[in-house]
Enzyme design. Structure first.
Site, mmCIF file in Angstrom:
data_model
loop_
_atom_site.group_PDB
_atom_site.id
_atom_site.type_symbol
_atom_site.label_atom_id
_atom_site.label_comp_id
_atom_site.label_asym_id
_atom_site.label_seq_id
_atom_site.Cartn_x
_atom_site.Cartn_y
_atom_site.Cartn_z
ATOM 1 N N ALA A 178 0.730 -0.746 -5.194
ATOM 2 C CA ALA A 178 -0.531 -0.792 -4.443
ATOM 3 C C ALA A 178 -0.640 -2.087 -3.649
ATOM 4 O O ALA A 178 -1.099 -2.090 -2.504
ATOM 5 C CB ALA A 178 -1.711 -0.649 -5.396
ATOM 6 N N ASP A 179 -0.222 -3.197 -4.242
ATOM 7 C CA ASP A 179 -0.193 -4.473 -3.516
ATOM 8 C C ASP A 179 0.687 -4.378 -2.279
ATOM 9 O O ASP A 179 0.313 -4.816 -1.184
ATOM 10 C CB ASP A 179 0.346 -5.576 -4.422
ATOM 11 C CG ASP A 179 -0.738 -6.288 -5.215
ATOM 12 O OD1 ASP A 179 -1.850 -6.457 -4.677
ATOM 13 O OD2 ASP A 179 -0.483 -6.674 -6.352
ATOM 14 N N VAL A 180 1.883 -3.840 -2.451
ATOM 15 C CA VAL A 180 2.831 -3.763 -1.343
ATOM 16 C C VAL A 180 2.317 -2.820 -0.266
ATOM 17 O O VAL A 180 2.396 -3.110 0.936
ATOM 18 C CB VAL A 180 4.219 -3.321 -1.853
ATOM 19 C CG1 VAL A 180 5.177 -3.113 -0.688
ATOM 20 C CG2 VAL A 180 4.791 -4.368 -2.817
ATOM 21 N N SER A 190 -0.196 -4.522 1.780
ATOM 22 C CA SER A 190 0.384 -5.480 2.719
ATOM 23 C C SER A 190 0.888 -4.765 3.970
ATOM 24 O O SER A 190 0.723 -5.263 5.096
ATOM 25 C CB SER A 190 1.516 -6.269 2.056
ATOM 26 O OG SER A 190 2.701 -5.511 1.920
ATOM 27 N N ASP A 224 -3.225 -4.963 -8.785
ATOM 28 C CA ASP A 224 -2.457 -3.753 -8.519
ATOM 29 C C ASP A 224 -2.686 -2.678 -9.569
ATOM 30 O O ASP A 224 -2.871 -1.501 -9.244
ATOM 31 C CB ASP A 224 -0.961 -4.119 -8.455
ATOM 32 C CG ASP A 224 -0.067 -2.912 -8.314
ATOM 33 O OD1 ASP A 224 0.210 -2.509 -7.172
ATOM 34 O OD2 ASP A 224 0.367 -2.371 -9.350
#
Length: 374
Positions: A163-165, A168, A135
């Site tokens: 950024a990860d979320v 997703s 991230d």
């Protein structure tokens, strides 16, 4: 009413957040999810409170099957699971599953209806395809950190793995779009999602502003760079609020409600460019007017005039907030040891759909010896 994804089978090869968070949303919409873990488990399982929090957040109601994909027999089990699945979501290093014969080309040849989604740090086509991409790397290289922080201060990351979320969410959109297309054509598909792409996409409005202003966006702290008051902090007697009232009518209402009607015609505050240039003086007047009131008094006073204002709340305060409770924003999870905890549910409400509550996070390999599909 049947859950939207009832009967949809998902195989996850996921570590940390991006892939597990995507399949968690699919599970909450009714899909069956089998999480394939290596013998050492999801990498988040062994890194302390942060990692355990990730596990609790994104693995409720899944089945965990431990496979050593270096062993031919275990690769065969994985291939069999994929052959009977509707969706694969994976965020292993780019090309890792393909090198094991479990990539999208091989798997869709065996199962043409399969939707295969890969999540990477920087995408699969550019020079950074093989780079490790957590991230923080996406926050840095997307421009996000360059605009986050105090004016004149160092770049700052957003305080959670945004950024990860975002990746997703993008992966879930890709899955749902591909499943809808499959209903029409009978064919599955392959989708690529990157943390970099998702992080840049989150900033679309800033890209538009960059084009219009011809000026590189810069760190400005809490206030928005070109309008005021906007996203500005104001201390109350017992906390902090943020408020925005930068349109002419709302600024006039703000001035009247705080007893400073003279500010409407003051040249320092006559329009947005002037207020931005004199933001410090502007906030000093607003703070002096509201600083003696309690937070809830401020919210009521401003809210009655249609002025956007909100309290800065801690997690404990958020959990007890009336709006959060009324909206069913939090659900109850059950950890691998049986402990119960509050955790966010789906980020939307859909009529007739109640995300399953009280769903347990499996221990690594909890379902390795049993049937993988009901």
């Amino acid at each position: 009413m049947t859950t939207p994804l009832a009967g949809i089978r998902v195989v996850e090869f996921g570590h940390y957040i991006a892939a597990p968070a995507a399949t968690q949303m699919l599970a909450d919409l009714g899909a069956e999810v089998v999480k394939i873990e290596p013998p050492s488990g999801d990498q988040a399982r062994g890194i302390g409170a942060y990692g355990e929090g990730i596990v609790l957040a994104y693995n409720r109601g899944k089945r965990s099957v431990v496979l050593d994909l270096k062993r031919p027999g275990d690769r065969g089990i994985a291939a069999d699971l994929i052959a009977r699945a509707d969706v694969v979501v994976q965020n292993l290093r780019t090309g890792a599953l393909a090198r094991l014969g479990l990539g999208p080309d091989e798997m869709r040849a065996a199962n043409p209806r399969l939707v295969y989604v890969s999540i990477s740090g920087f995408g699969a086509k550019g020079p950074s395809a093989g780079r490790a991409g957590l991230d923080i790397a996406a926050q840095a290289e997307s421009g996000m950190m360059s605009i986050n922080g105090e004016q004149g201060g160092d770049p700052l990351r957003v305080g959670f793995p945004i950024a990860d979320v975002a990746a997703s969410y993008a992966a879930v959109q890709a899955v749902l779009a591909a499943l809808l297309r499959r209903e029409r054509t009978g064919e599955g598909g392959v989708a690529e999602v990157s943390l970099l792409n998702a992080a840049i996409h989150l900033q679309s409005a800033m890209w538009g502003e960059w084009h219009v202003s011809r000026q590189e966006p810069r760190r400005k702290g809490n206030g928005q760079a070109t309008v005021a008051p906007a996203a500005d902090l104001v201390r109350t007697s017992d906390g902090t609020i943020v408020l925005s009232a930068y349109t002419p009518d709302r600024f006039a209402r703000l001035c009247r409600v705080i007893g400073r009607e003279w500010m409407i015609d003051d040249p320092r505050f006559a329009d947005n460019p002037a207020r931005v240039a004199n933001r410090e003086a502007l906030l000093a007047e607003i703070s002096q007017a509201l600083g003696g009131l309690r937070t809830e008094e401020c919210l009521k006073l401003l809210g009655e005039q249609g002025i956007v204002a909100a309290a800065v709340r801690t997690y404990r305060e958020v959990a007890g907030a009336a709006d959060v409770r009324a909206g069913g924003v939090l659900t109850t999870g059950i950890g691998p040891d049986g402990d119960r905890y509050p955790i966010p549910s789906l980020p939307f409400a859909l009529d007739g759909v109640e995300p399953p509550a009280d769903r347990a996070v499996p221990r690594p390999g909890a379902d390795s010896d049993g049937p993988h599909w009901a």
